[in-house]
Structures are given as structure tokens and as C-alpha cells.
Scaffold this active site. Structure first.
Site, PDB file in Angstrom:
ATOM      1  N   TYR A 180       0.833  -1.205   0.000  1.00  0.00           N
ATOM      2  CA  TYR A 180       0.000   0.000   0.000  1.00  0.00           C
ATOM      3  C   TYR A 180       0.862   1.248   0.000  1.00  0.00           C
ATOM      4  CZ  TYR A 180       0.978   0.746   4.982  1.00  0.00           C
ATOM      5  OH  TYR A 180       1.597   0.994   6.187  1.00  0.00           O
ATOM      6  N   ARG A 198       7.594   3.424  -5.399  1.00  0.00           N
ATOM      7  CA  ARG A 198       7.781   2.601  -4.205  1.00  0.00           C
ATOM      8  C   ARG A 198       6.732   1.494  -4.144  1.00  0.00           C
ATOM      9  NH1 ARG A 198       7.779   4.943   1.892  1.00  0.00           N
ATOM     10  NH2 ARG A 198       5.621   5.355   1.326  1.00  0.00           N
ATOM     11  N   HIS A 245      -9.573 -16.473  -7.594  1.00  0.00           N
ATOM     12  CA  HIS A 245      -9.993 -16.488  -8.994  1.00  0.00           C
ATOM     13  C   HIS A 245      -9.332 -15.418  -9.856  1.00  0.00           C
ATOM     14  CE1 HIS A 245     -12.980 -19.410  -7.826  1.00  0.00           C
ATOM     15  NE2 HIS A 245     -13.476 -18.561  -6.935  1.00  0.00           N
ATOM     16  N   LYS A 254       6.610  -2.100   1.718  1.00  0.00           N
ATOM     17  CA  LYS A 254       5.495  -1.498   2.466  1.00  0.00           C
ATOM     18  C   LYS A 254       4.305  -2.444   2.344  1.00  0.00           C
ATOM     19  CE  LYS A 254       3.265   3.028   3.113  1.00  0.00           C
ATOM     20  NZ  LYS A 254       3.883   3.389   4.405  1.00  0.00           N
ATOM     21  N   GLU A 302      13.274   2.288  12.537  1.00  0.00           N
ATOM     22  CA  GLU A 302      12.309   3.258  12.010  1.00  0.00           C
ATOM     23  C   GLU A 302      11.157   3.403  12.981  1.00  0.00           C
ATOM     24  OE1 GLU A 302      11.015   1.561   8.293  1.00  0.00           O
ATOM     25  OE2 GLU A 302      10.881  -0.415   9.204  1.00  0.00           O
TER      26      GLU A 302
END
Length: 258
Positions: free
Chosen positions: A11, A30, A77, A116, A149
């Protein structure tokens, strides 16, 4: 209904300000890198996803928002599916940038830190720990005792005039983080990418967090201990000013009257 297998997806969160998608191309790059890292094939190219993003913004009549872009799959599917929607923008009080914020450390590591992905359990737990302590952010500490982080941010530290941030292999490369590194080069601020042991906290002169919504946010304490003088320092202020000037220039390139 399609069945999604666990956390198999990636995401992005993109700032929309006055109808301008800030650094959209960087976010989409990204997204593609994150998808490749988990071997998820995007259904279309990035140009098409960019067009979908603008269509979603227009359909919702948005001017200011946090655009959420998810690629999920594959389902039983079909292949990956892309979902795009706007949320209310993340707002931070002006005094947070003036006075700085605090954080707590949380021992935990993300799987595949350079992607991410939807596997954000450790991020969530770090954020909860911070909220329980009445602080703004939770910083992840790896098995070697090094801060990598934040739960939703990148960390920069200033030591003896040098800007330090963890090695690229250990963290998710932030879009804002990359812009800060470019600005530091332009401003002739020395940069090092190396581990940041939590045990060296007393040697930090300044620190700040970066993210899509925060831009640059001064960090003045960690685990209740003041960082440097306990206030935003000169390097942080210089980079914050330079980043906001860049942001304004990009917005004015679309809206000259602002």
C-alpha cells in the site's frame, strides 16, 4: 466474494493538498518496488494506476486528503486488485513542529522491511505502546539493539553536525526520507547511513521524524530522556524550512496564486 490470503498486499499513502498529489510518481515507484519485493504482480502499469488515482480524486471531489492506495492479491480467482480511496488528511498542531514531540522504543522488527506490506502488526504494537505512554510515536528496535524506524515514520539523528539515518537495507525507504537526503546534499549537510544503537541516545544532538503527513517533525525526547537540548535544533530547522519551501514550490507550480 474473493478470498484474500493473509497480509499479501502492499500500500501507499499519498498527500493531496489543494488538489495536488504531492510526489505521486515517487509513491507509485515505491509501490512497484514493494510489490516486486513480495512477488506480487500489479495488474497494470504505473501510468494506469496514476490515472486511476486522479479519477478517484475527481469522483470524490477532493482537494485535501490522504489518498490510500492498496494492491491486494492474488485472490482465488484472479490476480492482484487495486483499491484507491481518499481519507481525511492527517493534521498536526503547529506547536508540535515548534516544540517537538516524544517517542518510546519498542523491541520488534518488521518482516521484509524494504516492502510497504500489509503486515503491520509490529508497527501497530509500537504505536499502541507510544499512545499508552502519552507519546507521539513508537520507534522499532531490532535484535541488535538498533533503532530502525518508527511505526509510521523514518528517523533522522544529528550528531556533531552530521545527519544520520539507518542503512537502506534495514528500513522502508520513505518518500519524504529520500527528499530530505536530497535536500541535505544540496545544503552541504554531511550524511551517514549507519545503525543507530539505542544505547547511544545520550550522544544525539538532534532528531526528527519524516513521513508523508508529518513532513519533518522534530523529536525531542525518547523513553522520557531529552534528545540534545530537548528542543528542535539548527539542522532540523534548516531542513524543515527547506522541505516546506520545496512543498510550497510544487503546490505553486500548479496554483501560482497560492
Amino acid at each position: 466474494n474473493p478470498v484474500i490470503f493473509g497480509a499479501f498486499g502492499v500500500y501507499e499513502s499519498i498527500q493531496l493538498f489543494r488538489g495536488v498529489t504531492f510526489l505521486l510518481d515517487d509513491h507509485l515507484e515505491r509501490l512497484a518496488e514493494s510489490a516486486a519485493a513480495i512477488e506480487l504482480e500489479l495488474p497494470v502499469d504505473l501510468a494506469a494506476i496514476a490515472a486511476w488515482t486522479h479519477e478517484a480524486i475527481a469522483a470524490n471531489g477532493c482537494q485535501d486528503a490522504l489518498i490510500r492506495l492498496f494492491a491486494l492479491g492474488p485472490t482465488v480467482h484472479a490476480g492482484a486488485e487495486v483499491f484507491i480511496w481518499p481519507e481525511s488528511p492527517r493534521m498536526f498542531a503547529p506547536e508540535m513542529f515548534e516544540q517537538g514531540v516524544g517517542a518510546v522504543s519498542y523491541h520488534g522488527e518488521r518482516a521484509l522491511p524494504h516492502a510497504k506490506s500489509l503486515n503491520t502488526l509490529v508497527n501497530h504494537l509500537a504505536r499502541v505502546r507510544a499512545l499508552q505512554a502519552g507519546e507521539h510515536e513508537g520507534l522499532l528496535v531490532d535484535r541488535l539493539g538498533c533503532i530502525t524506524e518508527g511505526s509510521s515514520s523514518n528517523l533522522f539523528v544529528v550528531q556533531a553536525g552530521t545527519l544520520v539515518t539507518p542503512p537502506a537495507a534495514d528500513v522502508l525507504a520513505g518518500v519524504t526520507q529520500e527528499e530530505v537526503l536530497k535536500l541535505a546534499a544540496q545544503l552541504a549537510i554531511p550524511v551517514e547511513r549507519r545503525p543507530l544503537p539505542l544505547s547511544e541516545l545520550s550522544r544525539w544532538d538532534e532528531a526528527f521524524l519524516t513521513s508523508t503527513s508529518r513532513h519533518i517533525l522534530p523529536l525531542v525526547r525518547l523513553d522520557g530522556q531529552s534528545i540534545g537540548a530537548g528542543r528542535s535544533g539548527p539542522v532540523t530547522k534548516t531542513l524543515l524550512g527547506a522541505f516546506e519551501a520545496l512543498f510550497s514550490d510544487i503546490i505553486r507550480s500548479v496554483h501560482p496564486s497560492l
